[in-house]
Design a protein around this motif. Sequence first.
Motif, mmCIF file in Angstrom:
data_model
loop_
_atom_site.group_PDB
_atom_site.id
_atom_site.type_symbol
_atom_site.label_atom_id
_atom_site.label_comp_id
_atom_site.label_asym_id
_atom_site.label_seq_id
_atom_site.Cartn_x
_atom_site.Cartn_y
_atom_site.Cartn_z
ATOM 1 N N UNK A 11 0.842 -1.199 0.000
ATOM 2 C CA UNK A 11 0.000 0.000 0.000
ATOM 3 C C UNK A 11 0.883 1.257 0.000
ATOM 4 N N UNK B 283 -2.559 7.987 6.482
ATOM 5 C CA UNK B 283 -3.166 6.689 6.214
ATOM 6 C C UNK B 283 -2.340 5.536 6.795
ATOM 7 N N UNK C 50 -3.262 4.025 10.282
ATOM 8 C CA UNK C 50 -4.601 3.417 10.264
ATOM 9 C C UNK C 50 -4.550 2.110 9.497
ATOM 10 N N UNK C 51 -3.806 2.170 8.384
ATOM 11 C CA UNK C 51 -3.603 0.990 7.574
ATOM 12 C C UNK C 51 -2.964 -0.125 8.374
ATOM 13 N N UNK D 77 -5.420 -1.687 10.760
ATOM 14 C CA UNK D 77 -6.438 -2.555 10.167
ATOM 15 C C UNK D 77 -5.812 -3.853 9.666
ATOM 16 N N UNK E 188 -5.028 -6.098 12.657
ATOM 17 C CA UNK E 188 -6.260 -6.714 13.141
ATOM 18 C C UNK E 188 -6.672 -7.863 12.215
ATOM 19 N N UNK E 189 -6.515 -7.613 10.916
ATOM 20 C CA UNK E 189 -6.847 -8.600 9.907
ATOM 21 C C UNK E 189 -6.016 -9.860 10.133
ATOM 22 N N UNK F 154 -6.957 -12.142 13.035
ATOM 23 C CA UNK F 154 -8.176 -12.932 12.854
ATOM 24 C C UNK F 154 -8.014 -14.030 11.808
ATOM 25 N N UNK G 25 -7.741 1.827 1.500
ATOM 26 C CA UNK G 25 -7.510 0.426 1.871
ATOM 27 C C UNK G 25 -8.030 0.082 3.275
ATOM 28 N N UNK G 26 -7.756 0.904 4.302
ATOM 29 C CA UNK G 26 -8.283 0.544 5.627
ATOM 30 C C UNK G 26 -9.803 0.441 5.646
ATOM 31 N N UNK H 96 -10.774 -2.885 3.889
ATOM 32 C CA UNK H 96 -10.494 -4.062 4.732
ATOM 33 C C UNK H 96 -11.513 -4.160 5.860
ATOM 34 N N UNK I 8 -14.468 -7.038 6.144
ATOM 35 C CA UNK I 8 -14.417 -7.958 7.277
ATOM 36 C C UNK I 8 -15.705 -7.921 8.093
ATOM 37 N N UNK J 154 -18.485 -10.957 8.483
ATOM 38 C CA UNK J 154 -18.885 -11.569 9.753
ATOM 39 C C UNK J 154 -20.391 -11.531 9.936
ATOM 40 N N UNK K 81 -17.649 -10.416 15.717
ATOM 41 C CA UNK K 81 -16.741 -9.627 16.575
ATOM 42 C C UNK K 81 -16.366 -8.399 15.778
ATOM 43 N N UNK L 32 -14.164 -4.014 16.733
ATOM 44 C CA UNK L 32 -12.857 -3.462 16.359
ATOM 45 C C UNK L 32 -12.905 -2.872 14.951
ATOM 46 N N UNK L 33 -13.602 -3.566 14.057
ATOM 47 C CA UNK L 33 -13.694 -3.075 12.674
ATOM 48 C C UNK L 33 -14.488 -1.783 12.606
ATOM 49 N N UNK M 97 -12.341 1.024 13.613
ATOM 50 C CA UNK M 97 -11.445 1.471 12.538
ATOM 51 C C UNK M 97 -12.205 2.326 11.532
#
Lengths: 235, 225, 221
Positions: free
Chosen positions: B116, B151, B154-155, B158, B161-162, B165, C172-173, C176, C180, C184, C192, C195-196, C199
């Motif tokens: 990115x 960005x 924040x990127x 995320x 976190x991705x 999981x 992108x954030x 994503x 997600x 879910x 869950x 958290x998303x 963001x």
Amino acid sequence: MFALESDDIRKTFGHFTALAGVTLNVERGEFLALFGRNGAGKTTFLKIAATLVRHTHGKLRVEGVDISDEPEKARRYIGFLSHNTYVYRDLNPVENLRFFARLYGLKDPEHRIESLLDRVGLQRRRSDPVRGFSRGLHQRLGIARVMLHDPSLILLDEPYTGLDAHAVETLDQMLDEASAAGKTIILTTHDLEQGLRGATRAAIIDRGKIVFTGAANTAAIREAYASYIRVGVSR
Amino acid sequence: MKVKILAILSVITMIPALYMIFLFAPTEATQGNAQRIFYIHVPLAVVGAYGSAIMLFIGCLGFLITRDLKWDRFAACSAEMGVVFTAAQLLTAMMWAKPIWGTWYAFDSRGTLQIVLLLIYIAYFMLRSYLPDREKRAKLCGVFGLLGMVDVPINYLSIYLFRTQHPQPVISPGGGGVDPDMAKTLLMSFIAITLLYAYVFVRRLTIAKVEEEVDYLTQVALANE
Amino acid sequence: MKPLTAIVFKDIVIEMRSKESISSMLMFGILVLVIFMFAFESSGLEKTVIGPGELWVAFSFAAILGLNRSLAMEIDNDCLQGLLLAPLGRGELYLGKVASNFAFMIIAEFIVLPVFFILNNLSFDQRFIGIAGISILGTLGISAVGTILSTISANTRMKEVMLPILQIPLSVPVIIAAVEATSQILNNEKPEISAWLTILAGFSIVYLTVSYLVFEFAVEE
């Protein structure tokens, strides 16, 4: 009291100097014609006064309000017209004016809009989208937009460009009326006769500096115009 | 003068760094010689990609506050360095990942962030090249660079976190306990690559300034013709 | 507040007359869904697996069309200059345009969303409401960053092409997080998603604030 006080306004960027220190005071009720060649800095100066371009040095006050400190307040006093009219092609004249009235937060906009449409002669076309308008009609609506919030300082940047004879007449008439009502007007142009028509004072800007100011319609202004602008064009 | 010192220093450090990477550092038990890529890869990523991001952020913010063109040049050179170093870094990552993970690329948190980041650097460049007016270019690229660098955290969040999981490949290039010789090699490589980066950056900045002078003189010459 | 509503109201009147923005976003969004359907028809993949990605590809690309259209309207006849002459701060102007871009995107998305449910044979239950909620949050982020980026790209020679190049890496954030969270909800796992959602909300807040502060530089001549 001055409507516009410009103290050593400069605009530079990197090596390029657009304005090299413009000091110019315009009294209330004055009609100033500002002449200059293309690229002399007249449009840049007007755009700085209208808060569209930021100057790099100096102070500029409109009706006593510093445009750097309180640009929003200063904009209430300013009406700015260039050869572009800034109206939306998909809206009709009434909708366009209503939108600008809301932006300026005008009270009783409908009454004001009606009287302006009468004055610029757009009543008959009031509900046609602007898209189909001729250049002249377009500019008449542009004039109405400028006068809408009753500005005390009217700035016009080459307003005659591309206008037909009829639209020129409307513009001249509006300027005369505004001038008679005590508004301050600054008009830039490269055409001497058009500029001097209603003006009370004239100034010439060359290479980013004011090189001449004096009463309009004197021999001195014609001479200065000939030496600065004619020579400039031929060179 | 300063530039010359930097050049000499980066050559002096690069030679021992290369020696240490290929001959001095012990061969890693599970990954074999492929692990040696890691000595180049990590400094490239840290200095080149993240370092450039911080510098681009500083350059853009500096320009928007001071409106001084030198900050715009600083930002442009940082982004340019970012493109080169991040691309090199991704290349080394792929060379490592193919034999170890069996895939050119895995969307783990750092790798995705790097891609990115590279895209943002490239977008910054494309924007620069489509803005002919010098003043506009500086202002708009300043805004875009700033937005782009905001960005990054924040990127990262995320993507992190991705990853938590979704299961990811577990082997990291570092391995477990780090051998002291490996650590020394990595440190040397870090120093060499930082110096190289500094040298190229300062050079590029000088050239950018000269380019601007040439542009200006060309305009003057054309105006007087 | 008044100038802000004036801008939104003006955009709505223009949209009602020209019908260009929402209809193009809508058509494009549905086309993306249909193409995805053909592309993955033979793969035998579970609809709920590819669904979230499909939906957000449709949303984010349709948004770019809307943003381009919204700015083209302000650039035409230099209308943006007229807005800049009005007595409102540059930041307020930005918020006004974000509000109208957001509104148009949401209208288009809320028509695309049921189509998505029908094409993927999903039933309209709680999941629909959940995904609609995520769409609102995600779209706020997309319009926050998209409004300022479309203003930047409008200054380049090839504005329509430039916007996606600038916009996609920065969003992108959002993509994503939105994909997600949608996934879910769609799979009805114990979601869950807090958290998303954080963001998504954080992204919007950060970009609204930063853009509010620097919008001046994007519009200054």
